[in-house]
Design a protein around this motif. Structure first.
Motif, PDB file in Angstrom:
ATOM      1  N   MET A   1      -8.757  14.326  -8.856  1.00  0.00           N
ATOM      2  CA  MET A   1      -7.771  13.422  -8.106  1.00  0.00           C
ATOM      3  C   MET A   1      -8.962  12.222  -7.984  1.00  0.00           C
ATOM      4  SD  MET A   1      -6.255  16.009  -5.100  1.00  0.00           S
ATOM      5  CE  MET A   1      -6.455  14.530  -4.053  1.00  0.00           C
ATOM      6  N   LEU A   2     -10.232  12.154  -7.851  1.00  0.00           N
ATOM      7  CA  LEU A   2     -10.861  11.400  -7.880  1.00  0.00           C
ATOM      8  C   LEU A   2     -10.779  10.388  -9.172  1.00  0.00           C
ATOM      9  CD1 LEU A   2     -14.445  12.876  -6.685  1.00  0.00           C
ATOM     10  CD2 LEU A   2     -12.821  11.542  -5.431  1.00  0.00           C
ATOM     11  N   ALA A   3     -10.564  10.981 -10.170  1.00  0.00           N
ATOM     12  CA  ALA A   3     -10.360  10.093 -11.393  1.00  0.00           C
ATOM     13  C   ALA A   3      -9.156   9.208 -11.256  1.00  0.00           C
ATOM     14  CB  ALA A   3     -10.548  11.127 -12.778  1.00  0.00           C
ATOM     15  N   ARG A   4      -8.111   9.806 -10.841  1.00  0.00           N
ATOM     16  CA  ARG A   4      -6.858   9.325 -10.567  1.00  0.00           C
ATOM     17  C   ARG A   4      -6.913   8.103  -9.666  1.00  0.00           C
ATOM     18  NH1 ARG A   4      -4.119  14.315  -9.867  1.00  0.00           N
ATOM     19  NH2 ARG A   4      -2.976  13.199  -7.931  1.00  0.00           N
ATOM     20  N   PHE A   5      -7.530   8.359  -8.603  1.00  0.00           N
ATOM     21  CA  PHE A   5      -7.663   7.460  -7.541  1.00  0.00           C
ATOM     22  C   PHE A   5      -8.714   6.415  -7.665  1.00  0.00           C
ATOM     23  CE2 PHE A   5      -6.147  11.211  -4.708  1.00  0.00           C
ATOM     24  CZ  PHE A   5      -4.805  10.903  -5.361  1.00  0.00           C
ATOM     25  N   ASP A  32      -3.871  16.517   1.492  1.00  0.00           N
ATOM     26  CA  ASP A  32      -2.489  16.242   1.228  1.00  0.00           C
ATOM     27  C   ASP A  32      -2.330  15.771  -0.200  1.00  0.00           C
ATOM     28  OD1 ASP A  32      -1.516  17.195   3.801  1.00  0.00           O
ATOM     29  OD2 ASP A  32      -1.722  15.233   4.592  1.00  0.00           O
ATOM     30  N   GLY A  33      -3.453  15.867  -1.212  1.00  0.00           N
ATOM     31  CA  GLY A  33      -3.262  15.592  -2.548  1.00  0.00           C
ATOM     32  C   GLY A  33      -3.181  14.007  -2.467  1.00  0.00           C
ATOM     33  N   ALA A  52     -12.106   8.948  -2.332  1.00  0.00           N
ATOM     34  CA  ALA A  52     -11.209   8.120  -2.996  1.00  0.00           C
ATOM     35  C   ALA A  52      -9.867   8.614  -2.332  1.00  0.00           C
ATOM     36  CB  ALA A  52     -10.943   8.360  -4.580  1.00  0.00           C
ATOM     37  N   VAL A  53      -9.126   7.549  -2.110  1.00  0.00           N
ATOM     38  CA  VAL A  53      -7.657   7.503  -1.760  1.00  0.00           C
ATOM     39  C   VAL A  53      -6.782   7.086  -2.726  1.00  0.00           C
ATOM     40  CG1 VAL A  53      -6.247   6.809   0.288  1.00  0.00           C
ATOM     41  CG2 VAL A  53      -8.595   7.548   0.917  1.00  0.00           C
ATOM     42  N   ASP A  54      -5.619   7.647  -2.804  1.00  0.00           N
ATOM     43  CA  ASP A  54      -4.517   7.359  -3.786  1.00  0.00           C
ATOM     44  C   ASP A  54      -4.301   5.869  -3.594  1.00  0.00           C
ATOM     45  OD1 ASP A  54      -2.406   6.822  -5.240  1.00  0.00           O
ATOM     46  OD2 ASP A  54      -1.494   8.638  -4.796  1.00  0.00           O
ATOM     47  N   PRO A  55      -4.340   4.978  -4.426  1.00  0.00           N
ATOM     48  CA  PRO A  55      -3.921   3.372  -4.148  1.00  0.00           C
ATOM     49  C   PRO A  55      -2.732   3.172  -3.298  1.00  0.00           C
ATOM     50  CG  PRO A  55      -5.055   3.639  -6.356  1.00  0.00           C
ATOM     51  CD  PRO A  55      -4.827   4.916  -5.842  1.00  0.00           C
ATOM     52  N   GLY A  61      -4.898   5.512   6.764  1.00  0.00           N
ATOM     53  CA  GLY A  61      -5.510   6.360   7.856  1.00  0.00           C
ATOM     54  C   GLY A  61      -5.956   7.541   6.890  1.00  0.00           C
ATOM     55  N   LEU A  62      -5.850   7.727   5.634  1.00  0.00           N
ATOM     56  CA  LEU A  62      -6.203   9.032   5.296  1.00  0.00           C
ATOM     57  C   LEU A  62      -7.636   8.982   4.867  1.00  0.00           C
ATOM     58  CD1 LEU A  62      -3.359   9.217   2.507  1.00  0.00           C
ATOM     59  CD2 LEU A  62      -3.694  10.763   4.375  1.00  0.00           C
TER      60      LEU A  62
END
Length: 114
Positions: A1-5, A32-33, A52-55, A61-62
């Motif tokens: 997930m870190l790499a994707r975000f 929550d993915g 990281a947060v999904d762009p 607020g995540l």
């Protein structure tokens, strides 16, 4: 997930590829993915190595929810993000959620080998 975000142009120390095979003592948590953090909680303080947060879900607020959850989980312990995050990358976000910048910094230098 870190790499994707992850954002582009990270230092090698914070690039998710540096943690592809991470194991103990590093731990990962997700929300929550859509947000993820990689940290080491074995010392006196908790050090965050990746956040990281999904762009597609930023500014909802995540990131704050994840850091607040960490603060609750590690109540009474100081949380730190490592100092080698590229200058300015998360400064605004961290100030907005109430964190303050350490006096310890890292300079990035370049030399042309041609």
């Amino acid at each position: 997930m870190l790499a994707r975000f992850a954002d582009a142009d990270l230092t090698w120390q914070t690039d998710p590829r540096s943690f592809q095979r991470a194991g103990p003592p590093l731990k990962g948590f997700a929300l929550d993915g859509k947000a993820a953090v990689l940290l080491d909680d074995t010392g006196r303080h908790v050090r965050l190595y990746g956040l990281a947060v999904d762009p597609a879900h930023r500014r909802q607020g995540l990131g704050r929810a994840l850091t607040d959850a960490l603060a609750a989980r590690y109540q009474g312990r100081r949380l730190f993000i490592i100092e080698n995050v590229p200058d300015g990358l998360i400064d605004r976000f961290m100030r907005r959620i109430g964190w303050r910048k350490s006096a310890l910094t890292q300079s990035e230098m370049v030399i042309d080998l041609a």
